[in-house]
Write a protein that holds these residues in place. Sequence first.
Motif, PDB file in Angstrom:
ATOM      1  N   CYS A  69      -9.791  10.858  13.058  1.00 13.43           N
ATOM      2  CA  CYS A  69      -9.097   9.604  12.768  1.00 13.43           C
ATOM      3  C   CYS A  69      -7.982   9.845  11.754  1.00 13.43           C
ATOM      4  O   CYS A  69      -8.219  10.416  10.685  1.00 13.43           O
ATOM      5  CB  CYS A  69     -10.092   8.583  12.221  1.00 13.43           C
ATOM      6  SG  CYS A  69      -9.364   6.974  11.854  1.00 13.43           S
ATOM      7  N   ALA A  70      -6.762   9.435  12.090  1.00  7.35           N
ATOM      8  CA  ALA A  70      -5.624   9.543  11.173  1.00  7.35           C
ATOM      9  C   ALA A  70      -5.535   8.269  10.340  1.00  7.35           C
ATOM     10  O   ALA A  70      -5.493   7.164  10.885  1.00  7.35           O
ATOM     11  CB  ALA A  70      -4.333   9.760  11.950  1.00  7.35           C
ATOM     12  N   LEU A  71      -5.512   8.432   9.023  1.00  8.18           N
ATOM     13  CA  LEU A  71      -5.448   7.303   8.098  1.00  8.18           C
ATOM     14  C   LEU A  71      -4.319   7.534   7.092  1.00  8.18           C
ATOM     15  O   LEU A  71      -4.003   8.681   6.760  1.00  8.18           O
ATOM     16  CB  LEU A  71      -6.776   7.147   7.348  1.00  8.18           C
ATOM     17  CG  LEU A  71      -8.009   6.821   8.192  1.00  8.18           C
ATOM     18  CD1 LEU A  71      -9.265   6.919   7.340  1.00  8.18           C
ATOM     19  CD2 LEU A  71      -7.882   5.434   8.797  1.00  8.18           C
ATOM     20  N   PRO A  72      -3.733   6.464   6.562  1.00  9.96           N
ATOM     21  CA  PRO A  72      -2.577   6.611   5.655  1.00  9.96           C
ATOM     22  C   PRO A  72      -2.982   6.858   4.200  1.00  9.96           C
ATOM     23  O   PRO A  72      -2.871   5.979   3.348  1.00  9.96           O
ATOM     24  CB  PRO A  72      -1.856   5.269   5.810  1.00  9.96           C
ATOM     25  CG  PRO A  72      -2.958   4.296   6.091  1.00  9.96           C
ATOM     26  CD  PRO A  72      -3.969   5.048   6.921  1.00  9.96           C
ATOM     27  N   TYR A  73      -3.465   8.070   3.908  1.00  8.31           N
ATOM     28  CA  TYR A  73      -3.764   8.420   2.522  1.00  8.31           C
ATOM     29  C   TYR A  73      -2.971   9.665   2.142  1.00  8.31           C
ATOM     30  O   TYR A  73      -2.374  10.325   3.000  1.00  8.31           O
ATOM     31  CB  TYR A  73      -5.263   8.635   2.303  1.00  8.31           C
ATOM     32  CG  TYR A  73      -5.897   9.721   3.136  1.00  8.31           C
ATOM     33  CD1 TYR A  73      -5.886  11.050   2.723  1.00  8.31           C
ATOM     34  CD2 TYR A  73      -6.550   9.425   4.338  1.00  8.31           C
ATOM     35  CE1 TYR A  73      -6.486  12.051   3.474  1.00  8.31           C
ATOM     36  CE2 TYR A  73      -7.155  10.414   5.094  1.00  8.31           C
ATOM     37  CZ  TYR A  73      -7.123  11.730   4.660  1.00  8.31           C
ATOM     38  OH  TYR A  73      -7.718  12.716   5.408  1.00  8.31           O
ATOM     39  N   ALA A  74      -2.967   9.996   0.860  1.00  8.87           N
ATOM     40  CA  ALA A  74      -2.144  11.110   0.384  1.00  8.87           C
ATOM     41  C   ALA A  74      -2.908  11.935  -0.641  1.00  8.87           C
ATOM     42  O   ALA A  74      -3.753  11.416  -1.377  1.00  8.87           O
ATOM     43  CB  ALA A  74      -0.850  10.588  -0.238  1.00  8.87           C
ATOM     44  N   SER A  75      -2.597  13.234  -0.681  1.00  7.13           N
ATOM     45  CA  SER A  75      -3.174  14.111  -1.695  1.00  7.13           C
ATOM     46  C   SER A  75      -2.612  13.756  -3.065  1.00  7.13           C
ATOM     47  O   SER A  75      -1.476  13.283  -3.187  1.00  7.13           O
ATOM     48  CB  SER A  75      -2.844  15.571  -1.385  1.00  7.13           C
ATOM     49  OG  SER A  75      -3.323  15.935  -0.117  1.00  7.13           O
ATOM     50  N   LEU A  76      -3.407  14.008  -4.084  1.00  7.77           N
ATOM     51  CA  LEU A  76      -2.961  13.762  -5.454  1.00  7.77           C
ATOM     52  C   LEU A  76      -2.028  14.884  -5.888  1.00  7.77           C
ATOM     53  O   LEU A  76      -2.337  16.067  -5.735  1.00  7.77           O
ATOM     54  CB  LEU A  76      -4.165  13.693  -6.392  1.00  7.77           C
ATOM     55  CG  LEU A  76      -3.881  13.328  -7.849  1.00  7.77           C
ATOM     56  CD1 LEU A  76      -3.334  11.913  -7.946  1.00  7.77           C
ATOM     57  CD2 LEU A  76      -5.158  13.462  -8.683  1.00  7.77           C
ATOM     58  N   THR A  77      -0.872  14.530  -6.407  1.00  6.62           N
ATOM     59  CA  THR A  77       0.070  15.511  -6.941  1.00  6.62           C
ATOM     60  C   THR A  77       0.401  15.149  -8.383  1.00  6.62           C
ATOM     61  O   THR A  77       0.205  14.008  -8.810  1.00  6.62           O
ATOM     62  CB  THR A  77       1.366  15.554  -6.112  1.00  6.62           C
ATOM     63  OG1 THR A  77       1.961  14.247  -6.106  1.00  6.62           O
ATOM     64  CG2 THR A  77       1.085  15.984  -4.680  1.00  6.62           C
ATOM     65  N   VAL A  78       0.902  16.123  -9.123  1.00  6.93           N
ATOM     66  CA  VAL A  78       1.254  15.885 -10.522  1.00  6.93           C
ATOM     67  C   VAL A  78       2.621  15.208 -10.580  1.00  6.93           C
ATOM     68  O   VAL A  78       3.623  15.782 -10.148  1.00  6.93           O
ATOM     69  CB  VAL A  78       1.288  17.204 -11.315  1.00  6.93           C
ATOM     70  CG1 VAL A  78       1.688  16.949 -12.764  1.00  6.93           C
ATOM     71  CG2 VAL A  78      -0.071  17.897 -11.252  1.00  6.93           C
ATOM     72  N   PRO A  79       2.699  13.960 -11.080  1.00  6.22           N
ATOM     73  CA  PRO A  79       3.991  13.256 -11.133  1.00  6.22           C
ATOM     74  C   PRO A  79       4.934  13.903 -12.138  1.00  6.22           C
ATOM     75  O   PRO A  79       4.507  14.448 -13.159  1.00  6.22           O
ATOM     76  CB  PRO A  79       3.606  11.838 -11.557  1.00  6.22           C
ATOM     77  CG  PRO A  79       2.300  11.981 -12.262  1.00  6.22           C
ATOM     78  CD  PRO A  79       1.598  13.134 -11.614  1.00  6.22           C
ATOM     79  N   ARG A  80       6.236  13.823 -11.842  1.00  2.10           N
ATOM     80  CA  ARG A  80       7.243  14.428 -12.716  1.00  2.10           C
ATOM     81  C   ARG A  80       7.990  13.399 -13.562  1.00  2.10           C
ATOM     82  O   ARG A  80       8.666  13.768 -14.517  1.00  2.10           O
ATOM     83  CB  ARG A  80       8.240  15.230 -11.871  1.00  2.10           C
ATOM     84  CG  ARG A  80       7.642  16.488 -11.248  1.00  2.10           C
ATOM     85  CD  ARG A  80       8.666  17.197 -10.368  1.00  2.10           C
ATOM     86  NE  ARG A  80       8.216  18.517  -9.970  1.00  2.10           N
ATOM     87  CZ  ARG A  80       7.390  18.756  -8.958  1.00  2.10           C
ATOM     88  NH1 ARG A  80       6.925  17.741  -8.251  1.00  2.10           N
ATOM     89  NH2 ARG A  80       7.018  19.988  -8.662  1.00  2.10           N
TER      90      ARG A  80
END
Length: 413
Positions: A69-80
């Motif tokens: 199942c494809a869902l609209p989530y994202a990996s956590l990245t370090v904000p700049r």
Amino acid sequence: MTSEEFGAAPTRGRRLRTVVVFHLADVTGPAKSLRPRLEAIARRGGGLDVLAPAEGSLAGAYGDLGTVCALPYASLTVPRTPREAARAVRSFARDVGLFRRELHRRRPNVVVVVTTALPAALIAARLEHLPTVVYVGETFPSRATDGTVRWLGGRVIARLCEALADRLVCCSETVARQFVRLGSTVTIYPGISRIYAEGDRAGFRARYGLEAASPVIAVVGNLTAGRGQDTAVRALALIRERLPGAQLVIAGLPHPRPIDEAFAASVHDLASELGVERSVVFTGFVERVADVYAAADVVVNPARFDEPFGRVALEALTAGRPVVASAVGAIPEVLRDGRDVLLVPRDDPVALAEAVSRLVEDPALRDRLVAEGSRRVESEFGEEAGIEAFEGVIADVLEQRSNGPRSRSSSPG
């Protein structure tokens, strides 16, 4: 599924409903490594649900085991920037809710998260009182090469995963040493399939116009700066001074993000600048990687990032091909310099060119390394041992949880 079933004493042969959460939609090293282990669980029944952040090749690789199942989530990245930080907080909160709704609806026995970069999935599982196993197939940023902000971000993610997950399964001791909580990690090396020994040398060479008698060097992996394909191109220019017919195959695509697409373009430009563009073949995605190995005379892994495992080298040895690799991350842990492979410093095209040329010109050295290396892969990195060990981790986690709270939370709405 009743709460009594959830809390029952687990066994290794038990039917389990499992949710697996990936952070990328395409097949990468961790997805390859986990496939036989998750297949063993799925074949016993109970159900396997795979969650991915978009449509991609993962669906083809896992579709026969269960739902993808494809869902609209994202990996956590370090904000700049502060603006990026605000967006990240909103996205993180949304993803926790999304994962919680999915887990509540699917009601699994266990959740496997295939990265440390999805703490939202771990928080959702904790809120739903579900046991979690994190498969760690990555190394965190280095303070020396990636800067203090990214290094600190990696440390925060590592500590968060230790606090939230029931167990961390690491693909090497190099990866496991990034964590500090005693008892939280277990190292299970990826298994290497014999399928990589079944490539079509003549067919691949004919398909891509590679001369039958030319020495062919191959690089396999996504086109990213960390993989170091630019170093391989620089080395090719030096190799051709000694072996004029040498050709380089670069098999793989960039991840669909601007930084990797820009790097891929720069590698094409570099080949032109060095005058070797006619000797470099960019194949894009290759479904049968075994054919790439079969077509090669030497396989190189010029990685500049700390490899968490380095499976390309082991796959190539299984295919009977000698390997030159950067001495980075876990590669010196799993393979021995001068006995299984030749190791060179990262970002050193001169050393890479010298090692490749030695292997092409010295059949005895080449044969000795392949014989030793392939024996080591077969004896130390077989698939069956990894399957049994992974099932043991799942059973242990469920057994520990069976002594704790059994009730599930109410719907998150």
